[in-house]
Design a protein around this motif. Structure first.
Motif, mmCIF file in Angstrom:
data_model
loop_
_atom_site.group_PDB
_atom_site.id
_atom_site.type_symbol
_atom_site.label_atom_id
_atom_site.label_comp_id
_atom_site.label_asym_id
_atom_site.label_seq_id
_atom_site.Cartn_x
_atom_site.Cartn_y
_atom_site.Cartn_z
ATOM 1 N N ASP A 130 9.484 28.995 52.845
ATOM 2 C CA ASP A 130 10.812 28.485 52.397
ATOM 3 C C ASP A 130 12.198 29.011 52.047
ATOM 4 O OD1 ASP A 130 9.155 26.752 50.531
ATOM 5 O OD2 ASP A 130 8.914 27.369 48.869
ATOM 6 N N LYS A 131 12.795 28.869 52.178
ATOM 7 C CA LYS A 131 14.077 29.312 52.651
ATOM 8 C C LYS A 131 14.944 29.727 51.204
ATOM 9 C CE LYS A 131 15.975 28.958 57.268
ATOM 10 N NZ LYS A 131 14.857 29.837 57.665
ATOM 11 N N VAL A 132 15.142 30.842 50.718
ATOM 12 C CA VAL A 132 15.424 30.542 49.545
ATOM 13 C C VAL A 132 16.901 32.158 49.823
ATOM 14 C CG1 VAL A 132 13.679 30.238 48.158
ATOM 15 C CG2 VAL A 132 13.975 32.720 49.211
ATOM 16 N N ILE A 133 17.971 31.069 47.949
ATOM 17 C CA ILE A 133 18.994 32.689 48.081
ATOM 18 C C ILE A 133 18.372 33.725 47.277
ATOM 19 C CG2 ILE A 133 20.937 32.927 47.331
ATOM 20 C CD1 ILE A 133 21.821 30.100 48.687
ATOM 21 N N GLN A 159 24.185 38.920 47.638
ATOM 22 C CA GLN A 159 23.698 37.328 47.580
ATOM 23 C C GLN A 159 22.631 37.307 49.241
ATOM 24 O OE1 GLN A 159 25.309 33.543 46.726
ATOM 25 N NE2 GLN A 159 24.679 34.420 44.494
ATOM 26 N N PHE A 160 21.705 37.265 49.014
ATOM 27 C CA PHE A 160 21.483 36.812 50.578
ATOM 28 C C PHE A 160 20.121 35.862 51.053
ATOM 29 C CE2 PHE A 160 20.922 42.106 50.461
ATOM 30 C CZ PHE A 160 22.179 42.218 51.350
ATOM 31 N N GLU A 161 20.258 35.071 51.812
ATOM 32 C CA GLU A 161 19.502 33.786 52.631
ATOM 33 C C GLU A 161 18.393 34.750 53.057
ATOM 34 O OE1 GLU A 161 19.607 29.705 54.494
ATOM 35 O OE2 GLU A 161 21.353 30.163 53.831
ATOM 36 N N GLY A 162 17.173 34.377 52.557
ATOM 37 C CA GLY A 162 15.782 34.951 53.584
ATOM 38 C C GLY A 162 14.121 33.738 53.691
ATOM 39 N N THR A 163 13.692 34.811 54.256
ATOM 40 C CA THR A 163 12.116 33.465 54.273
ATOM 41 C C THR A 163 10.817 34.427 53.013
ATOM 42 O OG1 THR A 163 12.955 32.930 56.565
ATOM 43 C CG2 THR A 163 10.713 32.118 55.367
ATOM 44 N N VAL A 164 10.682 33.681 52.372
ATOM 45 C CA VAL A 164 9.201 33.454 51.636
ATOM 46 C C VAL A 164 8.776 34.424 52.486
ATOM 47 C CG1 VAL A 164 7.957 33.064 49.839
ATOM 48 C CG2 VAL A 164 10.239 32.397 49.727
ATOM 49 N N VAL A 165 7.736 35.024 52.535
ATOM 50 C CA VAL A 165 6.802 35.773 53.215
ATOM 51 C C VAL A 165 5.866 36.225 52.772
ATOM 52 C CG1 VAL A 165 8.236 36.466 54.992
ATOM 53 C CG2 VAL A 165 7.771 38.512 53.127
ATOM 54 N N SER A 166 5.819 35.993 51.603
ATOM 55 C CA SER A 166 4.441 36.303 50.628
ATOM 56 C C SER A 166 4.783 35.769 49.129
ATOM 57 C CB SER A 166 3.986 37.772 50.994
ATOM 58 O OG SER A 166 2.948 38.175 49.385
ATOM 59 N N ASP A 177 1.897 37.133 40.987
ATOM 60 C CA ASP A 177 2.541 36.052 39.504
ATOM 61 C C ASP A 177 3.720 36.372 39.542
ATOM 62 O OD1 ASP A 177 2.459 34.468 37.677
ATOM 63 O OD2 ASP A 177 2.284 35.793 36.287
ATOM 64 N N LYS A 178 5.125 35.227 40.147
ATOM 65 C CA LYS A 178 6.777 35.251 39.386
ATOM 66 C C LYS A 178 7.130 36.095 40.427
ATOM 67 C CE LYS A 178 5.738 34.272 34.642
ATOM 68 N NZ LYS A 178 6.547 34.198 33.379
ATOM 69 N N THR A 179 6.744 37.106 41.071
ATOM 70 C CA THR A 179 6.961 37.601 42.671
ATOM 71 C C THR A 179 6.919 37.197 43.686
ATOM 72 O OG1 THR A 179 7.281 39.261 41.183
ATOM 73 C CG2 THR A 179 7.524 39.985 43.179
ATOM 74 N N VAL A 180 8.017 37.341 44.344
ATOM 75 C CA VAL A 180 7.556 36.646 45.830
ATOM 76 C C VAL A 180 8.505 37.099 46.821
ATOM 77 C CG1 VAL A 180 7.230 33.840 45.926
ATOM 78 C CG2 VAL A 180 10.286 35.246 46.415
ATOM 79 N N ILE A 181 8.249 38.103 48.076
ATOM 80 C CA ILE A 181 8.796 39.123 48.782
ATOM 81 C C ILE A 181 9.590 37.866 50.179
ATOM 82 C CG2 ILE A 181 8.297 40.226 50.582
ATOM 83 C CD1 ILE A 181 7.302 41.684 47.771
ATOM 84 N N VAL A 182 10.569 38.448 50.136
ATOM 85 C CA VAL A 182 11.247 37.620 50.759
ATOM 86 C C VAL A 182 12.622 38.364 51.894
ATOM 87 C CG1 VAL A 182 13.746 36.186 50.846
ATOM 88 C CG2 VAL A 182 12.505 36.515 48.907
#
Length: 85
Positions: free
Chosen positions: A59-62, A9-16, A20-25
């Motif tokens: 957003d900060k996500v896990i 598990q990693f914590e990161g920031t969404v950059v894109s 659809d239904k996909t984010v780059i962290v």
């Protein structure tokens, strides 16, 4: 959702969030330089599955490992830690 064994598990920031239904962290880590003994920031980008399209840029996500969902997606968004302002 059931899990089999230990998953990274990693914590990161969404950059894109343009897909659809996909984010780059982007996940940052500190690495000590071999010769100069100074800590250097390293950034890795992961494509993560976002089922509800709830994440926005900043957003900060896990994220956690999962089975391959596509050619580049092997991660899922577990939860949003902090929403961007």
């Amino acid at each position: 959702m059931k899990t089999r064994g230990l998953k990274r598990q990693f914590e990161g920031t969404v950059v894109s969030d343009k897909m659809d239904k996909t984010v780059i962290v982007a996940v940052e880590r500190l690495v000590k330089h071999q010769e100069y003994k100074k800590y250097v920031r390293r950034t890795a980008k992961f494509a993560a599955h976002d089922e509800q399209n709830q994440c926005a840029v900043g957003d900060k996500v896990i994220i956690t490992e999962s089975r391959p969902l596509s050619r580049t997606k092997h991660w899922r968004v577990v939860n949003v830690v902090e929403k961007a302002v």
